[in-house]
Design a protein around this motif. Structure first.
Motif, PDB file in Angstrom:
ATOM      1  N   PHE A 127       0.836  -1.198   0.000  1.00  0.00           N
ATOM      2  CA  PHE A 127       0.000   0.000   0.000  1.00  0.00           C
ATOM      3  C   PHE A 127       0.870   1.247   0.000  1.00  0.00           C
ATOM      4  O   PHE A 127       1.800   1.385   0.786  1.00  0.00           O
ATOM      5  N   GLU A 128       0.542   2.186  -0.886  1.00  0.00           N
ATOM      6  CA  GLU A 128       1.271   3.451  -0.961  1.00  0.00           C
ATOM      7  C   GLU A 128       0.492   4.521  -0.200  1.00  0.00           C
ATOM      8  O   GLU A 128      -0.606   4.897  -0.595  1.00  0.00           O
ATOM      9  N   GLU A 129       1.062   4.982   0.894  1.00  0.00           N
ATOM     10  CA  GLU A 129       0.403   6.006   1.705  1.00  0.00           C
ATOM     11  C   GLU A 129       0.296   7.313   0.930  1.00  0.00           C
ATOM     12  O   GLU A 129       1.189   7.685   0.170  1.00  0.00           O
ATOM     13  N   SER A 130      -0.828   7.999   1.110  1.00  0.00           N
ATOM     14  CA  SER A 130      -1.059   9.272   0.437  1.00  0.00           C
ATOM     15  C   SER A 130      -0.658  10.435   1.345  1.00  0.00           C
ATOM     16  O   SER A 130      -0.501  10.275   2.554  1.00  0.00           O
ATOM     17  N   SER A 131      -0.518  11.588   0.741  1.00  0.00           N
ATOM     18  CA  SER A 131      -0.210  12.797   1.506  1.00  0.00           C
ATOM     19  C   SER A 131      -0.936  13.972   0.878  1.00  0.00           C
ATOM     20  O   SER A 131      -0.840  14.192  -0.334  1.00  0.00           O
ATOM     21  N   LEU A 132      -1.700  14.701   1.680  1.00  0.00           N
ATOM     22  CA  LEU A 132      -2.421  15.874   1.204  1.00  0.00           C
ATOM     23  C   LEU A 132      -1.936  17.107   1.951  1.00  0.00           C
ATOM     24  O   LEU A 132      -1.752  17.062   3.170  1.00  0.00           O
ATOM     25  N   GLU A 133      -1.760  18.184   1.214  1.00  0.00           N
ATOM     26  CA  GLU A 133      -1.390  19.450   1.849  1.00  0.00           C
ATOM     27  C   GLU A 133      -2.667  20.161   2.282  1.00  0.00           C
ATOM     28  O   GLU A 133      -3.102  21.150   1.682  1.00  0.00           O
ATOM     29  N   ALA A 134      -3.279  19.602   3.319  1.00  0.00           N
ATOM     30  CA  ALA A 134      -4.524  20.160   3.834  1.00  0.00           C
ATOM     31  C   ALA A 134      -4.751  19.614   5.239  1.00  0.00           C
ATOM     32  O   ALA A 134      -4.369  18.478   5.542  1.00  0.00           O
ATOM     33  N   THR A 135      -5.373  20.419   6.074  1.00  0.00           N
ATOM     34  CA  THR A 135      -5.630  20.047   7.466  1.00  0.00           C
ATOM     35  C   THR A 135      -7.126  19.942   7.719  1.00  0.00           C
ATOM     36  O   THR A 135      -7.882  20.857   7.400  1.00  0.00           O
ATOM     37  N   VAL A 136      -7.508  18.803   8.292  1.00  0.00           N
ATOM     38  CA  VAL A 136      -8.891  18.603   8.707  1.00  0.00           C
ATOM     39  C   VAL A 136      -8.947  18.711  10.230  1.00  0.00           C
ATOM     40  O   VAL A 136      -8.286  17.941  10.932  1.00  0.00           O
ATOM     41  N   GLY A 137      -9.705  19.658  10.732  1.00  0.00           N
ATOM     42  CA  GLY A 137      -9.922  19.751  12.168  1.00  0.00           C
ATOM     43  C   GLY A 137     -11.130  18.911  12.548  1.00  0.00           C
ATOM     44  O   GLY A 137     -12.192  19.026  11.931  1.00  0.00           O
ATOM     45  N   ILE A 138     -10.960  18.032  13.516  1.00  0.00           N
ATOM     46  CA  ILE A 138     -12.053  17.177  13.978  1.00  0.00           C
ATOM     47  C   ILE A 138     -12.339  17.538  15.432  1.00  0.00           C
ATOM     48  O   ILE A 138     -11.465  17.424  16.297  1.00  0.00           O
ATOM     49  N   VAL A 139     -13.559  17.972  15.684  1.00  0.00           N
ATOM     50  CA  VAL A 139     -13.912  18.571  16.972  1.00  0.00           C
ATOM     51  C   VAL A 139     -15.044  17.772  17.614  1.00  0.00           C
ATOM     52  O   VAL A 139     -16.007  17.398  16.948  1.00  0.00           O
ATOM     53  N   THR A 140     -14.922  17.529  18.906  1.00  0.00           N
ATOM     54  CA  THR A 140     -16.004  16.879  19.642  1.00  0.00           C
ATOM     55  C   THR A 140     -16.471  17.780  20.777  1.00  0.00           C
ATOM     56  O   THR A 140     -15.677  18.497  21.391  1.00  0.00           O
ATOM     57  N   THR A 162      -3.612  16.031   7.094  1.00  0.00           N
ATOM     58  CA  THR A 162      -3.188  16.291   8.463  1.00  0.00           C
ATOM     59  C   THR A 162      -4.446  16.445   9.315  1.00  0.00           C
ATOM     60  O   THR A 162      -5.368  17.183   8.943  1.00  0.00           O
ATOM     61  N   VAL A 163      -4.508  15.719  10.417  1.00  0.00           N
ATOM     62  CA  VAL A 163      -5.684  15.771  11.286  1.00  0.00           C
ATOM     63  C   VAL A 163      -5.333  16.491  12.589  1.00  0.00           C
ATOM     64  O   VAL A 163      -4.353  16.148  13.248  1.00  0.00           O
ATOM     65  N   ASP A 164      -6.120  17.503  12.915  1.00  0.00           N
ATOM     66  CA  ASP A 164      -5.983  18.199  14.195  1.00  0.00           C
ATOM     67  C   ASP A 164      -7.229  17.876  15.013  1.00  0.00           C
ATOM     68  O   ASP A 164      -8.318  18.365  14.716  1.00  0.00           O
ATOM     69  N   ARG A 165      -7.057  17.050  16.023  1.00  0.00           N
ATOM     70  CA  ARG A 165      -8.185  16.596  16.834  1.00  0.00           C
ATOM     71  C   ARG A 165      -8.344  17.509  18.055  1.00  0.00           C
ATOM     72  O   ARG A 165      -7.415  17.690  18.853  1.00  0.00           O
ATOM     73  N   ILE A 166      -9.525  18.081  18.216  1.00  0.00           N
ATOM     74  CA  ILE A 166      -9.823  18.985  19.327  1.00  0.00           C
ATOM     75  C   ILE A 166     -11.019  18.408  20.075  1.00  0.00           C
ATOM     76  O   ILE A 166     -12.144  18.436  19.575  1.00  0.00           O
ATOM     77  N   ASP A 167     -10.790  17.893  21.267  1.00  0.00           N
ATOM     78  CA  ASP A 167     -11.829  17.173  21.996  1.00  0.00           C
ATOM     79  C   ASP A 167     -12.373  17.967  23.187  1.00  0.00           C
ATOM     80  O   ASP A 167     -11.671  18.797  23.773  1.00  0.00           O
ATOM     81  N   ASP A 168     -13.637  17.662  23.504  1.00  0.00           N
ATOM     82  CA  ASP A 168     -14.273  18.120  24.749  1.00  0.00           C
ATOM     83  C   ASP A 168     -14.311  19.641  24.855  1.00  0.00           C
ATOM     84  O   ASP A 168     -13.847  20.226  25.827  1.00  0.00           O
ATOM     85  N   VAL A 169     -14.903  20.282  23.851  1.00  0.00           N
ATOM     86  CA  VAL A 169     -14.997  21.748  23.862  1.00  0.00           C
ATOM     87  C   VAL A 169     -16.461  22.187  23.699  1.00  0.00           C
ATOM     88  O   VAL A 169     -16.773  23.162  23.019  1.00  0.00           O
ATOM     89  N   GLY A 170     -17.372  21.452  24.329  1.00  0.00           N
ATOM     90  CA  GLY A 170     -18.800  21.729  24.204  1.00  0.00           C
ATOM     91  C   GLY A 170     -19.219  23.069  24.765  1.00  0.00           C
ATOM     92  O   GLY A 170     -18.513  23.684  25.574  1.00  0.00           O
ATOM     93  N   VAL A 171     -20.404  23.507  24.350  1.00  0.00           N
ATOM     94  CA  VAL A 171     -20.865  24.859  24.676  1.00  0.00           C
ATOM     95  C   VAL A 171     -21.338  25.007  26.115  1.00  0.00           C
ATOM     96  O   VAL A 171     -21.624  26.129  26.554  1.00  0.00           O
ATOM     97  N   ALA A 172     -21.384  23.929  26.886  1.00  0.00           N
ATOM     98  CA  ALA A 172     -21.760  24.061  28.291  1.00  0.00           C
ATOM     99  C   ALA A 172     -20.752  24.923  29.047  1.00  0.00           C
ATOM    100  O   ALA A 172     -21.075  25.527  30.077  1.00  0.00           O
ATOM    101  N   ALA A 173     -19.524  24.961  28.534  1.00  0.00           N
ATOM    102  CA  ALA A 173     -18.510  25.886  29.063  1.00  0.00           C
ATOM    103  C   ALA A 173     -17.838  26.512  27.850  1.00  0.00           C
ATOM    104  O   ALA A 173     -16.850  26.007  27.331  1.00  0.00           O
ATOM    105  N   LEU A 174     -18.406  27.597  27.341  1.00  0.00           N
ATOM    106  CA  LEU A 174     -18.012  28.166  26.063  1.00  0.00           C
ATOM    107  C   LEU A 174     -16.554  28.615  26.026  1.00  0.00           C
ATOM    108  O   LEU A 174     -15.953  28.688  24.948  1.00  0.00           O
ATOM    109  N   ASP A 175     -15.978  28.892  27.191  1.00  0.00           N
ATOM    110  CA  ASP A 175     -14.564  29.271  27.216  1.00  0.00           C
ATOM    111  C   ASP A 175     -13.685  28.189  26.603  1.00  0.00           C
ATOM    112  O   ASP A 175     -12.641  28.490  26.006  1.00  0.00           O
TER     113      ASP A 175
END
Length: 268
Positions: A127-140, A162-175
């Motif tokens: 398998f030949e791994e791919s590479s994209l010059e783009a960042t996907v932010g994934i937020v929970t 490129t994946v930037d994972r941002i977890d646990d930032v719900g609006v119950a505490a908007l800060d």
């Protein structure tokens, strides 16, 4: 197409078929690989695997393990590895994951099997791994949204984004959300998963100038529970965003990948 061009096209198809037959005869190509080359898919006892989907659609076929027997999931994953050197399995149970980790490495000694939550990705050395010059932010919004976001992450990472994972930032505490605005704005496309009332994608879409894909998650209880309130809220968002179905992490990842690929093409 004129008659000469038509004859030329037929001649090339015959040449390609002869090469395939010769490759099967000398053992350098398996019958399944030859079938995938000719038909675009391979047929087994567990069903048909769409080996040409990546070339046709830009996203590989994923094997939905939910509702399938463990034997069928393994058989389809083996067909995927044999024809494309990669297998993606979503919504797998612990029993199915254990079988994949054990049996795939027996059938394909060079295979690497990785899991993230209930999603499994297996590849062989071919398998030949791919590479994209783009960042996907994934937020929970919260921990309960993690398994759905995991599906999204595996799909986007498999495509080479490129994946930037941002977890646990719900609006119950908007800060918590506002603290991540710079990271959110740096992403080329955002996938935001949230349950309950599903407010987080609407809030984030009002803060960024990038595409936002909202994923309602089946959390919450009582009236509008199981993701229904989240879906309705996202569909009625007063900020511009796109919405996929409840718990459709794979679909969101596929859409984000197509956007990331278009961005990569524009940059390169």
């Amino acid at each position: 197409m004129n008659q000469v061009d038509g004859f030329e096209s037929i001649r090339h198809r015959k040449t390609g078929m002869r090469e395939l037959l010769e490759a099967v005869a000398d053992g350098s190509l398996s019958p399944a690989q030859a079938e995938a080359e000719l038909a675009g898919y391979v047929t087994g006892d567990a069903g048909r695997f769409d080996a040409a989907r990546k070339q046709r659609r830009g996203i590989p076929e994923a094997i939905l393990a939910e509702g399938k027997s463990t034997a069928d999931v393994v058989a389809l994953a083996e067909a995927a590895l044999e024809t494309t050197d990669r297998a993606l399995v979503t919504r797998a149970t612990e029993t199915q994951i254990e079988a994949l980790e054990t049996e795939l490495t027996v059938s394909f000694p060079d295979a690497t099997v990785e899991r993230r939550g209930s999603t499994v990705r297996a590849t062989t050395d071919g398998f030949e791994e791919s590479s994209l010059e783009a960042t996907v932010g994934i937020v929970t919004a919260g921990t309960v949204d993690g398994p759905v976001a995991d599906e999204t992450e595996v799909v986007c990472a498999d495509a080479g984004a490129t994946v930037d994972r941002i977890d646990d930032v719900g609006v119950a505490a908007l800060d918590r959300t506002l603290d991540q605005v710079d990271r959110l704005r740096d992403a080329d496309v955002l996938v935001v998963a949230a349950g309950r009332e599903g407010a987080l994608p609407t809030v984030i879409a009002g803060l960024v100038d990038t595409p936002v894909i909202a994923v309602p998650v089946a959390s919450g209880y009582g009236h509008g529970g199981d993701g229904e309130a989240a879906l309705a809220g996202m569909l009625q968002s007063c900020t511009v965003l796109s919405v996929v179905n409840i718990d459709a992490g794979f679909v969101a990842g596929a859409q984000a990948t197509l956007i990331a690929r278009a961005i990569d093409d524009a940059r390169t």
